[in-house]
Write a protein that holds these residues in place. Structure first.
Motif, PDB file in Angstrom:
ATOM      1  N   UNK A 247       0.821  -1.215   0.000  1.00 31.17           N
ATOM      2  CA  UNK A 247       0.000   0.000   0.000  1.00 31.17           C
ATOM      3  C   UNK A 247       0.853   1.263   0.000  1.00 31.17           C
ATOM      4  N   UNK A 248       2.112   1.137   0.419  1.00 30.93           N
ATOM      5  CA  UNK A 248       3.003   2.298   0.468  1.00 30.93           C
ATOM      6  C   UNK A 248       3.348   2.733  -0.950  1.00 30.93           C
ATOM      7  N   UNK A 249       3.140   4.001  -1.238  1.00 34.54           N
ATOM      8  CA  UNK A 249       3.507   4.532  -2.556  1.00 34.54           C
ATOM      9  C   UNK A 249       4.273   5.846  -2.401  1.00 34.54           C
ATOM     10  N   UNK A 250       4.864   6.027  -1.232  1.00 36.41           N
ATOM     11  CA  UNK A 250       5.598   7.259  -0.943  1.00 36.41           C
ATOM     12  C   UNK A 250       6.986   7.291  -1.557  1.00 36.41           C
ATOM     13  N   UNK A 251       7.738   8.346  -1.252  1.00 34.81           N
ATOM     14  CA  UNK A 251       9.051   8.574  -1.867  1.00 34.81           C
ATOM     15  C   UNK A 251      10.034   7.414  -1.765  1.00 34.81           C
ATOM     16  N   UNK A 252       9.971   6.626  -0.696  1.00 39.96           N
ATOM     17  CA  UNK A 252      10.931   5.516  -0.587  1.00 39.96           C
ATOM     18  C   UNK A 252      10.726   4.475  -1.678  1.00 39.96           C
ATOM     19  N   UNK A 253       9.532   4.390  -2.246  1.00 38.42           N
ATOM     20  CA  UNK A 253       9.253   3.391  -3.286  1.00 38.42           C
ATOM     21  C   UNK A 253       9.769   3.826  -4.655  1.00 38.42           C
ATOM     22  N   UNK A 254      10.228   5.067  -4.776  1.00 38.15           N
ATOM     23  CA  UNK A 254      10.705   5.585  -6.062  1.00 38.15           C
ATOM     24  C   UNK A 254      12.211   5.406  -6.222  1.00 38.15           C
ATOM     25  N   UNK A 255      12.893   5.060  -5.134  1.00 37.34           N
ATOM     26  CA  UNK A 255      14.355   5.006  -5.129  1.00 37.34           C
ATOM     27  C   UNK A 255      14.907   3.850  -5.951  1.00 37.34           C
ATOM     28  N   UNK A 256      16.170   3.980  -6.317  1.00 40.79           N
ATOM     29  CA  UNK A 256      16.857   2.927  -7.059  1.00 40.79           C
ATOM     30  C   UNK A 256      16.829   1.608  -6.289  1.00 40.79           C
ATOM     31  N   UNK A 257      16.975   1.673  -4.968  1.00 40.57           N
ATOM     32  CA  UNK A 257      17.034   0.465  -4.143  1.00 40.57           C
ATOM     33  C   UNK A 257      15.715  -0.301  -4.097  1.00 40.57           C
ATOM     34  N   UNK A 258      14.607   0.399  -4.165  1.00 39.60           N
ATOM     35  CA  UNK A 258      13.320  -0.262  -3.925  1.00 39.60           C
ATOM     36  C   UNK A 258      12.399  -0.349  -5.133  1.00 39.60           C
ATOM     37  N   UNK A 259      12.603   0.495  -6.134  1.00 41.55           N
ATOM     38  CA  UNK A 259      11.645   0.553  -7.236  1.00 41.55           C
ATOM     39  C   UNK A 259      11.482  -0.784  -7.954  1.00 41.55           C
ATOM     40  N   UNK A 260      12.577  -1.434  -8.289  1.00 40.68           N
ATOM     41  CA  UNK A 260      12.498  -2.694  -9.031  1.00 40.68           C
ATOM     42  C   UNK A 260      11.732  -3.771  -8.285  1.00 40.68           C
ATOM     43  N   UNK A 261      11.976  -3.863  -6.985  1.00 40.11           N
ATOM     44  CA  UNK A 261      11.265  -4.867  -6.180  1.00 40.11           C
ATOM     45  C   UNK A 261       9.778  -4.544  -6.121  1.00 40.11           C
ATOM     46  N   UNK A 262       9.456  -3.278  -5.891  1.00 45.91           N
ATOM     47  CA  UNK A 262       8.037  -2.899  -5.858  1.00 45.91           C
ATOM     48  C   UNK A 262       7.372  -3.152  -7.200  1.00 45.91           C
ATOM     49  N   UNK A 263       8.088  -2.851  -8.294  1.00 42.99           N
ATOM     50  CA  UNK A 263       7.527  -3.061  -9.625  1.00 42.99           C
ATOM     51  C   UNK A 263       7.256  -4.546  -9.870  1.00 42.99           C
ATOM     52  N   UNK A 264       8.117  -5.416  -9.332  1.00 43.77           N
ATOM     53  CA  UNK A 264       7.940  -6.857  -9.506  1.00 43.77           C
ATOM     54  C   UNK A 264       6.618  -7.351  -8.910  1.00 43.77           C
ATOM     55  N   UNK A 265       6.077  -6.613  -7.958  1.00 42.94           N
ATOM     56  CA  UNK A 265       4.823  -7.010  -7.315  1.00 42.94           C
ATOM     57  C   UNK A 265       3.664  -6.083  -7.679  1.00 42.94           C
ATOM     58  N   UNK A 266       3.768  -5.411  -8.819  1.00 40.96           N
ATOM     59  CA  UNK A 266       2.706  -4.496  -9.250  1.00 40.96           C
ATOM     60  C   UNK A 266       1.374  -5.206  -9.476  1.00 40.96           C
ATOM     61  N   UNK A 267       1.376  -6.463  -9.844  1.00 46.95           N
ATOM     62  CA  UNK A 267       0.111  -7.178 -10.064  1.00 46.95           C
ATOM     63  C   UNK A 267      -0.700  -7.250  -8.780  1.00 46.95           C
ATOM     64  N   UNK A 268      -0.039  -7.127  -7.630  1.00 46.89           N
ATOM     65  CA  UNK A 268      -0.736  -7.178  -6.338  1.00 46.89           C
ATOM     66  C   UNK A 268      -0.942  -5.792  -5.738  1.00 46.89           C
ATOM     67  N   UNK A 269      -0.536  -4.765  -6.463  1.00 45.74           N
ATOM     68  CA  UNK A 269      -0.643  -3.388  -5.987  1.00 45.74           C
ATOM     69  C   UNK A 269      -1.830  -2.726  -6.662  1.00 45.74           C
ATOM     70  N   UNK A 270      -2.599  -1.935  -5.910  1.00 45.59           N
ATOM     71  CA  UNK A 270      -3.768  -1.287  -6.511  1.00 45.59           C
ATOM     72  C   UNK A 270      -3.338  -0.260  -7.551  1.00 45.59           C
ATOM     73  N   UNK A 271      -4.238   0.015  -8.494  1.00 46.28           N
ATOM     74  CA  UNK A 271      -3.931   0.856  -9.655  1.00 46.28           C
ATOM     75  C   UNK A 271      -3.478   2.260  -9.267  1.00 46.28           C
ATOM     76  N   UNK A 272      -4.156   2.870  -8.302  1.00 44.93           N
ATOM     77  CA  UNK A 272      -3.790   4.237  -7.901  1.00 44.93           C
ATOM     78  C   UNK A 272      -2.372   4.274  -7.335  1.00 44.93           C
ATOM     79  N   UNK A 273      -2.006   3.273  -6.534  1.00 47.16           N
ATOM     80  CA  UNK A 273      -0.651   3.216  -5.970  1.00 47.16           C
ATOM     81  C   UNK A 273       0.378   2.979  -7.068  1.00 47.16           C
ATOM     82  N   UNK A 274       0.048   2.135  -8.035  1.00 49.25           N
ATOM     83  CA  UNK A 274       0.972   1.898  -9.152  1.00 49.25           C
ATOM     84  C   UNK A 274       1.288   3.209  -9.865  1.00 49.25           C
ATOM     85  N   UNK A 275       0.257   4.000 -10.155  1.00 54.78           N
ATOM     86  CA  UNK A 275       0.469   5.261 -10.865  1.00 54.78           C
ATOM     87  C   UNK A 275       1.279   6.227 -10.005  1.00 54.78           C
TER      88      UNK A 275
END
Length: 198
Positions: free
Chosen positions: A92-120
């Protein structure tokens, strides 16, 4: 917890959400998730598994796997109900920490389980961060152009082109999400997206 530690936690919980795994398989899957440029050592993975177990998010069971008959039992890690809930909250977290080089790829890997608004929000945040980086590098490059050799200039050009490609890719993903996106994990497409301001 560091951003790298948080990304590892999401990766482990997400992979165990799919199926229980022993340490070797989990390390292999996490390495695939993190990408070729970052190799996860056992010295990093096992302390993370221990911490997740201490928090009650996973349990470790000794089990004899079919391919390990006759050999010592391996420890198999499984997600608990608390772990599933913690993983869902992390997505559910879509704040600045999810945009970083360290975390973006991992979060993107689980986008199918993330709601559409958070993905955007995550995609827009990542794009905004990269656009700022591009602007800073271009300004710095213009000031230093006369003082660097041709190899340094070539390396800077390569870096700029890589970031420009990612910005283009992110823009395409954002457009796709806004027009219906990919199907969610349940097979439906989420279109309830409210644009966020940059």
């Amino acid at each position: 917890m560091t951003r790298r530690g948080a990304a590892l936690e999401v990766a482990v919980l997400g992979l165990l959400h799919d199926a229980p795994m022993h340490g070797y398989e989990l390390r292999k899957q996490v390495n695939a998730l993190l990408g070729w440029g970052r190799i996860l050592s056992y010295g990093t993975l096992y302390p993370a598994l221990k911490a997740l177990g201490k928090d009650g998010y996973i349990v470790a069971d000794e089990a004899v796997l079919p391919e390990a008959r006759g050999r010592r039992a391996k420890i198999v890690y499984k997600l608990t109900a608390e772990g599933k809930e913690h993983f869902a909250q992390a997505l559910e977290d879509s704040g600045p920490s999810t945009w970083d080089d360290e975390t973006f790829g991992v979060r993107f890997a689980f986008f199918a389980r993330t709601d559409a608004a958070s993905r955007v929000r995550i995609l827009e945040g990542r794009r905004s961060r990269l656009e700022e980086r591009l602007d800073n590098v271009r300004k710095a490059g213009q000031r230093k152009r006369d003082r660097v050799d041709s190899y340094t200039l070539e390396l800077q050009r390569h870096g700029l082109e890589s970031v420009e490609r990612e910005v283009k890719w992110l823009t395409e993903l954002i457009d796709r999400e806004r027009s219906g996106g990919y199907p969610d994990e349940d097979g439906t497409t989420s279109t309830d997206i409210t644009p966020t301001k940059k």
